[in-house]
Motif scaffolding. Structure first.
Motif, PDB file in Angstrom:
ATOM      1  N   THR A   1       0.818  -1.221   0.000  1.00  0.00           N
ATOM      2  CA  THR A   1       0.000   0.000   0.000  1.00  0.00           C
ATOM      3  C   THR A   1       0.848   1.266   0.000  1.00  0.00           C
ATOM      4  O   THR A   1       0.408   2.300  -0.501  1.00  0.00           O
ATOM      5  N   ALA A   2       2.054   1.199   0.525  1.00  0.00           N
ATOM      6  CA  ALA A   2       2.926   2.376   0.517  1.00  0.00           C
ATOM      7  C   ALA A   2       3.510   2.627  -0.870  1.00  0.00           C
ATOM      8  O   ALA A   2       3.809   3.773  -1.218  1.00  0.00           O
ATOM      9  N   THR A   3       3.651   1.606  -1.657  1.00  0.00           N
ATOM     10  CA  THR A   3       4.312   1.745  -2.958  1.00  0.00           C
ATOM     11  C   THR A   3       3.326   1.931  -4.105  1.00  0.00           C
ATOM     12  O   THR A   3       3.617   2.649  -5.061  1.00  0.00           O
ATOM     13  N   VAL A   4       2.180   1.292  -4.048  1.00  0.00           N
ATOM     14  CA  VAL A   4       1.206   1.370  -5.138  1.00  0.00           C
ATOM     15  C   VAL A   4       0.588   2.762  -5.157  1.00  0.00           C
ATOM     16  O   VAL A   4       0.046   3.234  -4.159  1.00  0.00           O
ATOM     17  N   ASP A   5       0.696   3.428  -6.310  1.00  0.00           N
ATOM     18  CA  ASP A   5       0.143   4.760  -6.484  1.00  0.00           C
ATOM     19  C   ASP A   5      -1.211   4.639  -7.176  1.00  0.00           C
ATOM     20  O   ASP A   5      -1.335   3.948  -8.195  1.00  0.00           O
ATOM     21  N   VAL A   6      -2.204   5.324  -6.637  1.00  0.00           N
ATOM     22  CA  VAL A   6      -3.554   5.191  -7.189  1.00  0.00           C
ATOM     23  C   VAL A   6      -3.607   5.679  -8.632  1.00  0.00           C
ATOM     24  O   VAL A   6      -4.145   5.001  -9.501  1.00  0.00           O
ATOM     25  N   TRP A   7      -3.039   6.838  -8.925  1.00  0.00           N
ATOM     26  CA  TRP A   7      -3.115   7.359 -10.288  1.00  0.00           C
ATOM     27  C   TRP A   7      -2.253   6.549 -11.246  1.00  0.00           C
ATOM     28  O   TRP A   7      -2.704   6.132 -12.304  1.00  0.00           O
ATOM     29  N   GLN A   8      -1.003   6.325 -10.873  1.00  0.00           N
ATOM     30  CA  GLN A   8      -0.057   5.651 -11.757  1.00  0.00           C
ATOM     31  C   GLN A   8      -0.417   4.185 -11.988  1.00  0.00           C
ATOM     32  O   GLN A   8      -0.364   3.697 -13.106  1.00  0.00           O
ATOM     33  N   ASP A   9      -0.777   3.484 -10.947  1.00  0.00           N
ATOM     34  CA  ASP A   9      -0.978   2.046 -11.053  1.00  0.00           C
ATOM     35  C   ASP A   9      -2.435   1.656 -11.284  1.00  0.00           C
ATOM     36  O   ASP A   9      -2.724   0.831 -12.147  1.00  0.00           O
ATOM     37  N   ILE A  10      -3.350   2.228 -10.520  1.00  0.00           N
ATOM     38  CA  ILE A  10      -4.754   1.815 -10.624  1.00  0.00           C
ATOM     39  C   ILE A  10      -5.445   2.496 -11.808  1.00  0.00           C
ATOM     40  O   ILE A  10      -6.013   1.822 -12.676  1.00  0.00           O
ATOM     41  N   ILE A  11      -5.394   3.813 -11.859  1.00  0.00           N
ATOM     42  CA  ILE A  11      -6.116   4.529 -12.923  1.00  0.00           C
ATOM     43  C   ILE A  11      -5.482   4.275 -14.290  1.00  0.00           C
ATOM     44  O   ILE A  11      -6.143   3.830 -15.226  1.00  0.00           O
ATOM     45  N   ASN A  12      -4.172   4.533 -14.404  1.00  0.00           N
ATOM     46  CA  ASN A  12      -3.505   4.332 -15.694  1.00  0.00           C
ATOM     47  C   ASN A  12      -3.370   2.857 -16.038  1.00  0.00           C
ATOM     48  O   ASN A  12      -3.590   2.451 -17.172  1.00  0.00           O
ATOM     49  N   GLY A  13      -2.975   2.044 -15.056  1.00  0.00           N
ATOM     50  CA  GLY A  13      -2.713   0.635 -15.328  1.00  0.00           C
ATOM     51  C   GLY A  13      -3.968  -0.184 -15.524  1.00  0.00           C
ATOM     52  O   GLY A  13      -4.091  -0.934 -16.485  1.00  0.00           O
ATOM     53  N   VAL A  14      -4.919  -0.037 -14.614  1.00  0.00           N
ATOM     54  CA  VAL A  14      -6.103  -0.900 -14.664  1.00  0.00           C
ATOM     55  C   VAL A  14      -7.217  -0.276 -15.492  1.00  0.00           C
ATOM     56  O   VAL A  14      -7.717  -0.889 -16.438  1.00  0.00           O
ATOM     57  N   ILE A  15      -7.598   0.939 -15.188  1.00  0.00           N
ATOM     58  CA  ILE A  15      -8.795   1.518 -15.802  1.00  0.00           C
ATOM     59  C   ILE A  15      -8.563   1.909 -17.264  1.00  0.00           C
ATOM     60  O   ILE A  15      -9.282   1.446 -18.157  1.00  0.00           O
ATOM     61  N   TRP A  16      -7.566   2.767 -17.528  1.00  0.00           N
ATOM     62  CA  TRP A  16      -7.376   3.238 -18.897  1.00  0.00           C
ATOM     63  C   TRP A  16      -6.975   2.114 -19.847  1.00  0.00           C
ATOM     64  O   TRP A  16      -7.462   2.051 -20.984  1.00  0.00           O
ATOM     65  N   LYS A  17      -6.078   1.255 -19.393  1.00  0.00           N
ATOM     66  CA  LYS A  17      -5.669   0.155 -20.278  1.00  0.00           C
ATOM     67  C   LYS A  17      -6.834  -0.786 -20.556  1.00  0.00           C
ATOM     68  O   LYS A  17      -7.034  -1.212 -21.692  1.00  0.00           O
ATOM     69  N   SER A  18      -7.597  -1.127 -19.541  1.00  0.00           N
ATOM     70  CA  SER A  18      -8.697  -2.068 -19.766  1.00  0.00           C
ATOM     71  C   SER A  18      -9.787  -1.441 -20.628  1.00  0.00           C
ATOM     72  O   SER A  18     -10.413  -2.141 -21.433  1.00  0.00           O
ATOM     73  N   LEU A  19     -10.026  -0.141 -20.485  1.00  0.00           N
ATOM     74  CA  LEU A  19     -10.976   0.521 -21.382  1.00  0.00           C
ATOM     75  C   LEU A  19     -10.493   0.481 -22.828  1.00  0.00           C
ATOM     76  O   LEU A  19     -11.269   0.187 -23.749  1.00  0.00           O
ATOM     77  N   ALA A  20      -9.214   0.767 -23.025  1.00  0.00           N
ATOM     78  CA  ALA A  20      -8.663   0.735 -24.379  1.00  0.00           C
ATOM     79  C   ALA A  20      -8.700  -0.671 -24.959  1.00  0.00           C
ATOM     80  O   ALA A  20      -9.086  -0.871 -26.120  1.00  0.00           O
ATOM     81  N   PHE A  21      -8.321  -1.655 -24.161  1.00  0.00           N
ATOM     82  CA  PHE A  21      -8.339  -3.036 -24.642  1.00  0.00           C
ATOM     83  C   PHE A  21      -9.770  -3.501 -24.925  1.00  0.00           C
ATOM     84  O   PHE A  21     -10.020  -4.197 -25.907  1.00  0.00           O
TER      85      PHE A  21
END
Length: 192
Positions: free
Chosen positions: A123-143
């Protein structure tokens, strides 16, 4: 689970087993979650969309809709495209949650990593914007958009025979897989 097991042994060489949770979470959120979910989505839902629309063309259901002045793109293609856009992020979130749970299960229960260390480092290392929003949300929407678009196009342009529909489903999986991997590189380069 396998990722946590492999990482534990590599990190134990350098004395960094406490970082297992961090590396598992970052790799799942940024890459494995969206990409593997999209490949599974292309193989399961993409082929189903292609086959369904292709069979509608082969049995002249799309031609009948056009004769009745009903736009087949609005009633056949658009709902399936929107379903891909909605379903992919949801499936990706489920995949990521199960991946983190599996990494926790292996790391804490089997390998003996401290539970607090696993979660606090993650939880200290995972960044909400960098990892969750960009990694999970934007990529999965594009895919989801790419896979649904390829599946709808292949189904809509499939030759109206059973052999044509079968080839269209194969082309859907191949084109979607290549598009996912290429788009992943581009999105990673621009979003990360």
């Amino acid at each position: 689970m396998v990722l946590a097991l492999q990482l534990y042994h590599v990190l134990s060489i350098f004395g960094g087993t406490a970082a297992t949770g961090t590396v598992v979470a970052i790799s799942i959120y940024r890459e494995l979650g969206p990409v593997v979910t999209a490949l599974l989505f292309a193989g399961r839902a993409g082929t189903a969309i292609t086959a369904e629309i292709g069979l509608m063309r082969a049995t002249d259901q799309i031609a009948a809709m056009e004769l009745m002045a009903v736009d087949p793109l609005a009633y056949v293609a658009a709902p399936r495209f929107l379903a891909g856009l909605i379903a992919m992020p949801l499936l990706c979130c489920v995949f990521c949650a199960l991946g983190i749970f599996g990494g926790h299960l292996v790391g804490v229960s089997w390998l003996g990593i401290d539970n607090g260390t696993f979660w606090s480092n993650m939880t200290a290392t995972v960044d909400v914007w960098q990892d969750i929003i960009n990694g999970v949300i934007w990529k999965s929407l594009a895919f989801g958009a790419v896979v649904a678009l390829i599946a709808v196009f292949q189904g809509y342009t499939a030759p109206p025979t059973s052999e044509g529909v079968a080839y269209a489903t194969t082309r859907t999986v191949v084109a979607s897989s290549i598009a996912i991997l290429a788009l992943d590189f581009v999105l990673t380069a621009f979003l990360m």
